[in-house]
Design a protein around this motif. Structure first.
Motif, PDB file in Angstrom:
ATOM      1  N   UNK A 116     -30.565  -0.581   5.441  1.00 36.06           N
ATOM      2  CA  UNK A 116     -30.373  -1.796   4.641  1.00 36.06           C
ATOM      3  C   UNK A 116     -30.623  -1.591   3.144  1.00 36.06           C
ATOM      4  N   UNK A 117     -31.722  -0.919   2.810  1.00 36.98           N
ATOM      5  CA  UNK A 117     -32.036  -0.752   1.386  1.00 36.98           C
ATOM      6  C   UNK A 117     -30.976   0.093   0.677  1.00 36.98           C
ATOM      7  N   UNK A 118     -30.438   1.090   1.372  1.00 36.77           N
ATOM      8  CA  UNK A 118     -29.396   1.928   0.771  1.00 36.77           C
ATOM      9  C   UNK A 118     -28.092   1.150   0.595  1.00 36.77           C
ATOM     10  N   UNK A 119     -27.769   0.317   1.588  1.00 28.12           N
ATOM     11  CA  UNK A 119     -26.553  -0.498   1.482  1.00 28.12           C
ATOM     12  C   UNK A 119     -26.655  -1.454   0.291  1.00 28.12           C
ATOM     13  N   UNK A 120     -27.832  -2.045   0.131  1.00 24.85           N
ATOM     14  CA  UNK A 120     -28.031  -2.952  -1.009  1.00 24.85           C
ATOM     15  C   UNK A 120     -27.948  -2.192  -2.328  1.00 24.85           C
ATOM     16  N   UNK A 121     -28.562  -1.009  -2.384  1.00 25.06           N
ATOM     17  CA  UNK A 121     -28.567  -0.226  -3.618  1.00 25.06           C
ATOM     18  C   UNK A 121     -27.139   0.157  -4.011  1.00 25.06           C
ATOM     19  N   UNK A 122     -26.311   0.503  -3.020  1.00 25.03           N
ATOM     20  CA  UNK A 122     -24.921   0.844  -3.334  1.00 25.03           C
ATOM     21  C   UNK A 122     -24.199  -0.354  -3.944  1.00 25.03           C
ATOM     22  N   UNK A 123     -24.415  -1.548  -3.405  1.00 23.93           N
ATOM     23  CA  UNK A 123     -23.791  -2.746  -3.971  1.00 23.93           C
ATOM     24  C   UNK A 123     -24.259  -2.949  -5.412  1.00 23.93           C
ATOM     25  N   UNK A 124     -25.542  -2.727  -5.651  1.00 21.85           N
ATOM     26  CA  UNK A 124     -26.081  -2.906  -7.002  1.00 21.85           C
ATOM     27  C   UNK A 124     -25.512  -1.877  -7.979  1.00 21.85           C
ATOM     28  N   UNK A 125     -25.272  -0.657  -7.483  1.00 18.69           N
ATOM     29  CA  UNK A 125     -24.693   0.371  -8.349  1.00 18.69           C
ATOM     30  C   UNK A 125     -23.233   0.075  -8.685  1.00 18.69           C
ATOM     31  N   UNK A 126     -22.452  -0.341  -7.689  1.00 19.55           N
ATOM     32  CA  UNK A 126     -21.008  -0.523  -7.889  1.00 19.55           C
ATOM     33  C   UNK A 126     -20.662  -1.904  -8.447  1.00 19.55           C
ATOM     34  N   UNK A 127     -21.503  -2.898  -8.132  1.00 18.64           N
ATOM     35  CA  UNK A 127     -21.259  -4.266  -8.599  1.00 18.64           C
ATOM     36  C   UNK A 127     -19.819  -4.718  -8.331  1.00 18.64           C
ATOM     37  N   UNK A 128     -19.361  -4.639  -7.082  1.00 17.56           N
ATOM     38  CA  UNK A 128     -17.975  -5.007  -6.779  1.00 17.56           C
ATOM     39  C   UNK A 128     -17.760  -6.514  -6.889  1.00 17.56           C
ATOM     40  N   UNK A 129     -16.516  -6.901  -7.152  1.00 18.11           N
ATOM     41  CA  UNK A 129     -16.184  -8.325  -7.147  1.00 18.11           C
ATOM     42  C   UNK A 129     -16.121  -8.833  -5.701  1.00 18.11           C
ATOM     43  N   UNK A 130     -15.599  -7.991  -4.795  1.00 16.85           N
ATOM     44  CA  UNK A 130     -15.445  -8.379  -3.394  1.00 16.85           C
ATOM     45  C   UNK A 130     -16.021  -7.294  -2.484  1.00 16.85           C
ATOM     46  N   UNK A 131     -16.425  -7.711  -1.277  1.00 19.67           N
ATOM     47  CA  UNK A 131     -16.897  -6.762  -0.260  1.00 19.67           C
ATOM     48  C   UNK A 131     -16.127  -6.985   1.039  1.00 19.67           C
ATOM     49  N   UNK A 132     -15.897  -5.880   1.761  1.00 19.65           N
ATOM     50  CA  UNK A 132     -15.255  -5.925   3.075  1.00 19.65           C
ATOM     51  C   UNK A 132     -16.027  -4.975   3.995  1.00 19.65           C
ATOM     52  N   UNK A 133     -16.970  -5.491   4.792  1.00 23.39           N
ATOM     53  CA  UNK A 133     -17.735  -4.613   5.679  1.00 23.39           C
ATOM     54  C   UNK A 133     -16.872  -4.044   6.802  1.00 23.39           C
ATOM     55  N   UNK A 134     -17.055  -2.747   7.066  1.00 20.82           N
ATOM     56  CA  UNK A 134     -16.349  -2.043   8.117  1.00 20.82           C
ATOM     57  C   UNK A 134     -17.372  -1.306   8.977  1.00 20.82           C
ATOM     58  N   UNK A 135     -16.880  -0.656  10.041  1.00 18.58           N
ATOM     59  CA  UNK A 135     -17.717   0.213  10.871  1.00 18.58           C
ATOM     60  C   UNK A 135     -18.976  -0.516  11.326  1.00 18.58           C
ATOM     61  N   UNK A 136     -18.785  -1.624  12.047  1.00 22.57           N
ATOM     62  CA  UNK A 136     -19.937  -2.356  12.552  1.00 22.57           C
ATOM     63  C   UNK A 136     -19.515  -3.476  13.487  1.00 22.57           C
TER      64      UNK A 136
END
Length: 555
Positions: free
Chosen positions: A372-392
């Motif tokens: 979870x913490x790594x997934x959040x950190x990636x979002x904070x680094x990339x700052x995307x406008x949109x997200x599409x979760x996959x592989x879950x």
């Protein structure tokens, strides 16, 4: 589709674990990212693998610019041979050196190598695919040469993570480059397509190095042979075992076709350590003292016909477990495989071996996926406008949406897509605009003699070829048949059907009552034996491939 839009269509890997496959397209160009398999669930009797329905890709081959593979695991590459078989023409496939090396072996097995135009790519390389420009970025995972995809489109950048985590001390492979990710975020990312399978797990996923340390303690103390079972495609874990065996004066042999194949290909490509004399044939192992033996065994998911399951059932032609043997399961069960893995562990204990698995030694396996913490950190680094979760699975996708909201992406900007749903992106919006034909295709690999006949089954094929149901009751303690077998055919027509089914009953009895193990009946093992013997008999007499559904009741 509007002119200034890009569409993403998951053909698998959403709402489930496995068979990852995602289309990204414009009006003129289409890319397929990964094409994986999924292990069948227990109730899917008679089925060996499940693959995505590639109808949409097959109907749009004129727009297909490439199949991009993120890494070599079967849930991302295993469906490629079947896709090529259905396409019947050469398709361009791009991947890293190890990914293509392992894939090439699968294509040769299925006799479809001539249909694959394989092109190697490296981390940092950029390729043009019609309107798409793709940069391949190295990321940490449980197998070397894993790649994320930076896809530059006419409307903005899409980032596809592949399978990944942040591991600052990997045994092999890339370190996920935080500064490169931050620079991408500074430049602007329109959409993040992220692996979300470990969003339920707090914190960070441990480094692969902790597994090496756990295995080292096992090698230092084991009194006899050491058998390590992990995913055959987990090359990094294989390297750890080979290095430890060398340090402790042990020889290593592969047990199981998938393991043998991976070790051979990885060795040829230079991914295994250059330690002459450490890797030997299984026949040589039999002549060595136990304290000089280490075995890499396929079947960590309890597959009924795998090497580990056969060893556990005392049915392997070469390996018989001894009291001083140590068996290490360096893997965790894929969702749906928990029961079969548990049965295999029980049977290993019954053979008298010392068995080590994650419940008794946590660091004997770590995931290759971000927590979870790594997934959040990636979002904070990339700052995307949109997200599409996959592989879950779906709950993981929902939790990812919640997590993204805490990292600055409003819930309405995270799209939860089902298989086959068309997700349209513009610079300002994301929305679902329809569905395409998608779902699951069942793969039934019928082994006849030494040749495996692969049959792809959908509802139409099942209707044409029919089903044969074989019901049998066995004693839970002895494994002997105490009732049946009773056979029934549905949609299967034969001139002497009654006689064929009688001969089939005798064949099943001969197979089950002649089995080597004298003890517990393992459900998956019995199902596999029934399917194999019945399929062989029916094909030899009819040259046909009905779906065989074994129903085993333990009493």
């Amino acid at each position: 589709m509007t002119r200034a839009s890009v569409r993403v269509i998951p053909l698998g890997g959403v709402g489930e674990i496995g068979k990852n496959a995602t289309v990204i397209e414009t009006k003129t160009d289409l890319l397929l990212i990964d094409a994986g398999v999924k292990f069948p669930e227990e109730e899917m009797l008679g089925v060996d693998l499940v693959i995505p329905d590639f109808s949409y890709v097959l109907d749009n081959l004129h727009r297909l610019r490439g199949i991009l593979l993120t890494h070599s695991h079967e849930d991302h590459t295993g469906a490629i041979p079947y896709l090529l078989q259905q396409a019947g023409r050469r398709l361009p496939i791009f991947g890293s050196r190890l990914t293509l090396g392992l894939l090439r072996e699968k294509l040769r097995e299925q006799k479809v190598e001539h249909l694959a135009a394989l092109e190697e790519v490296t981390a940092g390389e950029r390729r043009r695919f019609g309107v798409f420009e793709v940069e391949f970025m190295g990321v940490s995972h449980s197998v070397p040469d894993s790649l994320a995809l930076i896809i530059r489109t006419p409307i903005g950048v899409f980032f596809h993570t592949g399978d990944w985590k942040f591991d600052d001390t990997p045994i092999q492979g890339y370190v996920t480059d935080v500064e490169h990710l931050r620079a991408l975020g500074d430049a602007g990312v329109l959409a993040l397509m992220s692996d979300c399978v470990r969003v339920e797990v707090p914190g960070r996923t441990p480094s692969e190095r902790v597994v090496a340390e756990a295995l080292a303690t096992i090698f230092a103390s084991a009194p006899g042979r050491i058998l390590v079972s992990t995913f055959a495609s987990n090359v990094t874990r294989l390297v750890e075992v080979i290095q430890l065996a060398h340090q402790h004066g042990r020889k290593v042999a592969a047990v199981g076709r998938a393991m043998e194949q991976t070790i051979r290909v990885a060795g040829e490509l230079g991914y295994l350590p250059p330690l002459p004399g450490v890797l030997v044939d299984l026949d040589q192992i039999r002549r060595l003292p136990p304290r000089q033996v280490a075995l890499l065994v396929s079947g960590s998911q309890g597959e009924p016909t795998s090497a580990l399951a056969r060893i556990a059932a005392n049915d392997h032609p070469v390996i018989r477990l001894r009291k001083d043997d140590t068996v290490v399961l360096s893997a965790t069960p894929i969702p749906g495989n928990e029961e079969t893995v548990g049965q295999t562990i029980d049977n290993l204990f019954r053979r008298g071996a010392r068995v080590i698995y994650r419940a008794v030694m946590e660091n004997v396996h770590v995931s290759g996926h971000a927590s979870r913490d790594e997934l959040r950190y990636l979002i904070e680094l990339l700052r995307p406008r949109f997200c599409l979760p996959l592989h879950g699975e779906y709950r993981m996708m929902v939790l990812y949406r919640d997590l993204a909201a805490t990292a600055g992406v409003p819930p309405e900007r995270t799209c939860l897509a089902e298989i086959g749903e068309v997700v349209e992106f513009t610079p300002q919006s994301v929305r679902k605009v329809g569905r395409v034909k998608a779902g699951a295709v069942l793969v039934d690999g019928l082994t006849v003699g030494r040749v495996t006949h692969v049959v792809l089954r959908d509802r139409r094929r099942l209707a044409e070829e029919g089903i044969i149901i074989a019901a049998v009751a066995v004693d839970r303690e002895t494994g002997r048949v105490v009732g049946g077998p009773e056979l029934a055919a549905r949609g299967f027509v034969h001139a002497d059907l009654e006689g064929l089914l009688e001969r089939a009953k005798r064949e099943i009895l001969k197979t089950l009552n002649g089995r080597r193990p004298r003890g517990e009946a393992e459900y998956g093992y019995l199902v596999g034996k029934i399917k194999e013997s019945l399929g062989r008999l029916i094909f030899s007499e009819t040259r046909r491939h009905p779906l065989i559904l074994p129903l085993v009741t333990e009493v």
